[in-house]
Scaffold this active site. Structure first.
Site, short mmCIF file in Angstrom:
data_model
loop_
_atom_site.label_atom_id
_atom_site.label_comp_id
_atom_site.label_asym_id
_atom_site.label_seq_id
_atom_site.Cartn_x
_atom_site.Cartn_y
_atom_site.Cartn_z
N SER A 127 0.83 -1.21 0.00
CA SER A 127 0.00 0.00 0.00
C SER A 127 0.86 1.25 0.00
O SER A 127 1.93 1.28 0.60
CB SER A 127 -0.90 0.03 1.23
OG SER A 127 -1.61 1.26 1.26
N LYS A 181 -4.12 -6.81 3.84
CA LYS A 181 -4.24 -5.71 2.87
C LYS A 181 -5.71 -5.46 2.51
O LYS A 181 -6.15 -4.31 2.36
CB LYS A 181 -3.43 -6.04 1.61
CG LYS A 181 -3.60 -5.02 0.48
CD LYS A 181 -2.98 -3.69 0.82
CE LYS A 181 -3.30 -2.51 -0.06
NZ LYS A 181 -3.41 -2.61 -1.47
N HIS A 184 -7.20 -3.58 5.30
CA HIS A 184 -6.66 -2.22 5.19
C HIS A 184 -7.52 -1.41 4.22
O HIS A 184 -7.93 -0.29 4.49
CB HIS A 184 -5.20 -2.29 4.70
CG HIS A 184 -4.63 -1.01 4.17
ND1 HIS A 184 -5.00 -0.48 2.94
CD2 HIS A 184 -3.74 -0.14 4.69
CE1 HIS A 184 -4.34 0.64 2.75
NE2 HIS A 184 -3.58 0.88 3.79
N ASN A 185 -7.82 -2.00 3.07
CA ASN A 185 -8.60 -1.28 2.07
C ASN A 185 -10.03 -1.05 2.52
O ASN A 185 -10.63 -0.02 2.21
CB ASN A 185 -8.57 -2.02 0.73
CG ASN A 185 -7.23 -1.87 0.03
OD1 ASN A 185 -6.21 -1.63 0.67
ND2 ASN A 185 -7.22 -2.00 -1.28
N GLU A 188 -9.89 1.83 4.67
CA GLU A 188 -9.67 2.99 3.78
C GLU A 188 -11.00 3.51 3.22
O GLU A 188 -11.27 4.71 3.22
CB GLU A 188 -8.73 2.52 2.66
CG GLU A 188 -8.42 3.51 1.58
CD GLU A 188 -7.56 2.84 0.49
OE1 GLU A 188 -6.51 2.24 0.81
OE2 GLU A 188 -7.95 2.91 -0.69
N LYS A 259 -12.58 -0.81 -7.01
CA LYS A 259 -11.93 -1.95 -7.67
C LYS A 259 -12.25 -3.26 -6.97
O LYS A 259 -11.81 -4.31 -7.41
CB LYS A 259 -10.42 -1.73 -7.73
CG LYS A 259 -10.01 -0.79 -8.85
CD LYS A 259 -8.54 -0.91 -9.13
CE LYS A 259 -8.19 -0.32 -10.49
NZ LYS A 259 -6.74 -0.25 -10.67
N ARG A 286 -20.68 4.04 -1.95
CA ARG A 286 -20.11 4.19 -3.30
C ARG A 286 -21.09 3.65 -4.34
O ARG A 286 -21.23 4.21 -5.43
CB ARG A 286 -18.79 3.43 -3.41
CG ARG A 286 -17.67 4.10 -2.65
CD ARG A 286 -16.33 3.61 -3.15
NE ARG A 286 -15.28 4.04 -2.25
CZ ARG A 286 -13.99 3.87 -2.47
NH1 ARG A 286 -13.59 3.29 -3.59
NH2 ARG A 286 -13.08 4.28 -1.61
N ARG A 444 -38.31 -16.34 15.00
CA ARG A 444 -37.70 -17.46 14.26
C ARG A 444 -38.30 -18.78 14.73
O ARG A 444 -38.55 -19.70 13.95
CB ARG A 444 -36.18 -17.46 14.46
CG ARG A 444 -35.47 -16.27 13.81
CD ARG A 444 -33.96 -16.30 14.09
NE ARG A 444 -33.31 -17.37 13.36
CZ ARG A 444 -32.74 -18.43 13.92
NH1 ARG A 444 -32.77 -18.58 15.23
NH2 ARG A 444 -32.16 -19.36 13.18
P1 NDP Z 1 -2.47 -2.33 -13.19
O1 NDP Z 1 -3.31 -2.96 -12.13
O2 NDP Z 1 -3.04 -1.23 -13.99
O3 NDP Z 1 -1.96 -3.49 -14.14
C1 NDP Z 1 -1.21 -3.21 -15.30
C2 NDP Z 1 -0.05 -4.18 -15.43
O4 NDP Z 1 -0.53 -5.52 -15.53
C3 NDP Z 1 0.74 -3.91 -16.69
O5 NDP Z 1 2.09 -4.16 -16.43
C4 NDP Z 1 0.14 -4.93 -17.65
O6 NDP Z 1 0.99 -5.27 -18.71
C5 NDP Z 1 0.00 -6.10 -16.72
N1 NDP Z 1 -0.91 -7.10 -17.25
C6 NDP Z 1 -2.26 -7.02 -17.36
N2 NDP Z 1 -2.75 -8.15 -17.89
C7 NDP Z 1 -1.69 -8.96 -18.14
C8 NDP Z 1 -1.55 -10.26 -18.65
N3 NDP Z 1 -2.62 -10.98 -19.03
N4 NDP Z 1 -0.31 -10.77 -18.78
C9 NDP Z 1 0.76 -10.08 -18.39
N5 NDP Z 1 0.70 -8.84 -17.86
C10 NDP Z 1 -0.52 -8.30 -17.73
O7 NDP Z 1 -1.07 -1.82 -12.55
P2 NDP Z 1 -0.75 -1.05 -11.21
O8 NDP Z 1 0.70 -0.79 -11.24
O9 NDP Z 1 -1.69 0.06 -10.95
O10 NDP Z 1 -1.07 -2.15 -10.08
C11 NDP Z 1 -0.40 -3.41 -10.03
C12 NDP Z 1 -1.03 -4.20 -8.89
O11 NDP Z 1 -0.85 -3.49 -7.66
C13 NDP Z 1 -2.54 -4.40 -9.02
O12 NDP Z 1 -2.91 -5.62 -8.45
C14 NDP Z 1 -3.12 -3.27 -8.19
O13 NDP Z 1 -4.41 -3.56 -7.71
C15 NDP Z 1 -2.10 -3.20 -7.05
N6 NDP Z 1 -2.00 -1.90 -6.40
C16 NDP Z 1 -2.08 -0.74 -7.12
C17 NDP Z 1 -1.97 0.49 -6.49
C18 NDP Z 1 -2.03 1.76 -7.27
O14 NDP Z 1 -2.00 2.82 -6.63
N7 NDP Z 1 -2.07 1.74 -8.58
C19 NDP Z 1 -1.77 0.57 -5.03
C20 NDP Z 1 -1.62 -0.70 -4.39
C21 NDP Z 1 -1.76 -1.89 -5.05
P3 NDP Z 1 0.86 -4.48 -20.11
O15 NDP Z 1 1.67 -3.23 -19.95
O16 NDP Z 1 1.45 -5.43 -21.09
O17 NDP Z 1 -0.60 -4.21 -20.36
#
Ligand code: NDP
Length: 471
Positions: A127, A181, A184-185, A188, A259, A286, A444
């Site tokens: 996080s 986690k 936590h969310n 949040e 999400k 929400r 009941r």
């Molecule tokens: P996203 O959740 O937007 O995921 C995008 C990434 O996943 C890209 O690298 C994409 O590759 C890859 N991807 C998607 N589908 C596939 C697939 N079938 N095969 C291989 N790669 C794939 O990225 P975030 O960085 O936002 O988050 C990453 C994780 O962390 C998620 O689980 C998210 O929920 C969690 N998270 C995110 C936070 C945030 O603030 N964003 C905070 C805390 C946790 P490509 O570039 O090729 O599409």
């Protein structure tokens, strides 16, 4: 020499974590399905020891053994897709960490698949968003203890550095890390909803501008209520739209997205029988907000009182501050309670004081009060509900009359305050020794012969209600 650490998935989180790990002096190999993201990361790299790779095989070959691979890909099916390609390329003793927001039950399943191949697996909630990933997130790990030991040095180095140590921790086997986690969310969601309710009361109730509301939130944030979410709220309320010069927040459509982690947290609480109504209300709030078109029609069809608190009740802002504090601590208390119940149910065995410590810095729900929460759980590891331990009973004593006044004023004005009113309902139910559930048990038994227990003697009883004597 291969790289000490590997990252797959270079969107927001993966890119920033790669920079963070490498800036702490650990070499990192990186891979992303789409090469453009890998190239985009390499454009940000100066002297950091980051090795770009362009196939999974090349990536695996670039890592020192036993390998340590962090997945930062979209949660859900993508994680399974990547794992199905990655697992066959790895060797026994290698470690895979899923740092995304995976469901804890998916993590349990994947861990078993990894184990069957002789691999180590960690489900690891991270996080802190983009800035946290780069400068120090909170890390909640669970799964193979030996896997955690393998990377602990790196995780401690990249985590946020709190007053009581690095904000990373190992919380037990299976999906324990992702469970922490998820909760936590959930918390949040509840804190964000409570802040939104205060903003609504300030705006529609008192007629304050975003700037005036920012000043009040800023004052709250300067004291014991200090938190990351309050601090970003102050920034948001002060932000002006470059095009129109209006407060940007007022131009944003009032339909909250999600999400799914708040929903999972609530579903898991229902499965456990853990009472987290304030978190659940935040999820439902929400959902209601997303019904924008329906709400616009209903506004005409179902007129109510004016939202203005006119005249403003005396001391309303002082009451609002106390009502907010009590609501927020109640939401944390519900979350900790869920974790306590989940630890027993799933055999996770996490210590709540350690959870509170890991949340003190780096994560989205970091708040000054978490240090006091940690102390409460250190003194009472089995505490059933946070408000029962010092210093929180004082918060109840001083806060509940305010929370009652705020909820009453909001209801009179027709301003929804689901988080605050559910916190009050929960607290009033929790501190009531005799609830009306006796009547529910009788109902009941009347229609379903479900039986009931009595207060005056032990055992299970059934009454033939239709034939029973009446007064
Ligand atoms: P996203 O959740 O937007 O995921 C995008 C990434 O996943 C890209 O690298 C994409 O590759 C890859 N991807 C998607 N589908 C596939 C697939 N079938 N095969 C291989 N790669 C794939 O990225 P975030 O960085 O936002 O988050 C990453 C994780 O962390 C998620 O689980 C998210 O929920 C969690 N998270 C995110 C936070 C945030 O603030 N964003 C905070 C805390 C946790 P490509 O570039 O090729 O599409």
């Amino acid at each position: 020499m291969g790289a000490r650490f590997g990252i797959i998935g270079l969107a927001t989180m993966g890119q920033n974590l790669a920079l963070n790990v490498s800036r702490k002096g650990f070499s990192v190999a990186v891979f992303n399905r789409t090469a453009e993201r890998t190239k985009a990361l390499m454009e940000r790299v100066k002297d950091e020891p980051i090795v770009p790779t362009f196939s999974l095989r090349e990536f695996v070959g670039a890592l020192e053994k036993p390998r340590a691979v962090l997945l930062m890909v979209q949660a859900g099916k993508p994680v399974d897709e990547v794992l199905s390609e990655l697992f066959p390329l790895l060797e026994p003793g290698d470690l895979v960490m899923d740092g995304g927001n995976s469901h804890f039950l998916d993590t349990e399943r994947r861990l078993k698949e990894a184990e069957a191949r002789g691999l180590r697996y960690l489900g690891m909630g991270i996080s802190g968003g983009e800035a946290g990933a780069l400068r120090g997130p909170a890390i909640m790990a669970g799964g193979h203890a030996a896997g955690y030991a393998q990377v602990e040095e790196i995780l401690r180095a990249i985590a946020a550095q709190g007053l009581d140590g690095p904000c990373c921790g190992y919380f037990g086997p299976g999906g324990a890390g992702h469970y922490v986690k998820m909760v936590h969310n959930g918390i949040e969601y509840a804190v964000m909803q409570a802040i939104a309710e205060c903003y609504d009361l300030m705006k529609r109730g008192l007629g304050l501008s975003p700037r005036e509301a920012a000043e009040i939130f800023g004052e709250w944030n300067a004291g014991e209520l200090e938190s990351y979410l309050l601090s970003i709220t102050v920034d948001i309320l002060r932000t002006v739209d470059g095009e129109t010069g209006s407060p940007l927040v007022e131009l944003i459509k009032d339909a909250a997205e999600q999400k799914g982690t708040g929903k999972w947290s609530t579903q898991a609480a229902l499965d456990l029988g853990a009472p987290t109504p304030t978190i659940a209300e935040a999820v439902f709030a929400r959902i209601v907000s997303a019904l924008k078109e329906e709400r616009l029609s209903a506004e005409k069809a179902l007129p109510g009182p004016s939202a203005a608190l006119s005249p403003a009740p005396e001391g309303f802002l002082a009451d609002l501050k106390k009502a907010y504090a009590l609501t927020v601590v109640t939401a944390y208390g519900q979350g900790f309670r869920q974790l306590r119940d989940a630890a027993a149910e799933h055999g996770y065995g996490f210590a709540l004081a350690e959870v509170a410590r890991v949340w003190t810095a780096g994560c989205i729900i970091r708040a000054r009060m978490l240090s006091e929460m940690r102390r409460a759980f250190l003194h009472h590891p089995d505490l059933p509900f946070l408000l029962l331990a010092e210093p929180f009973p004082r918060l109840w004593e001083e806060g509940h009359p305010s929370l009652r006044r705020v909820v009453c004023a909001a209801h009179r004005a027709g301003i929804p305050v689901p988080a605050m009113s559910s916190a009050l309902n929960f607290l009033d139910a929790y501190r009531t020794g005799r609830l009306p559930a006796n009547l529910i048990q009788a109902q009941r038994d009347y229609f379903g012969a479900h039986t009931y227990e009595r207060l005056d003697k032990p055992g299970k009883f059934h009454t033939h209600w239709e034939e029973a004597p009446r007064c």
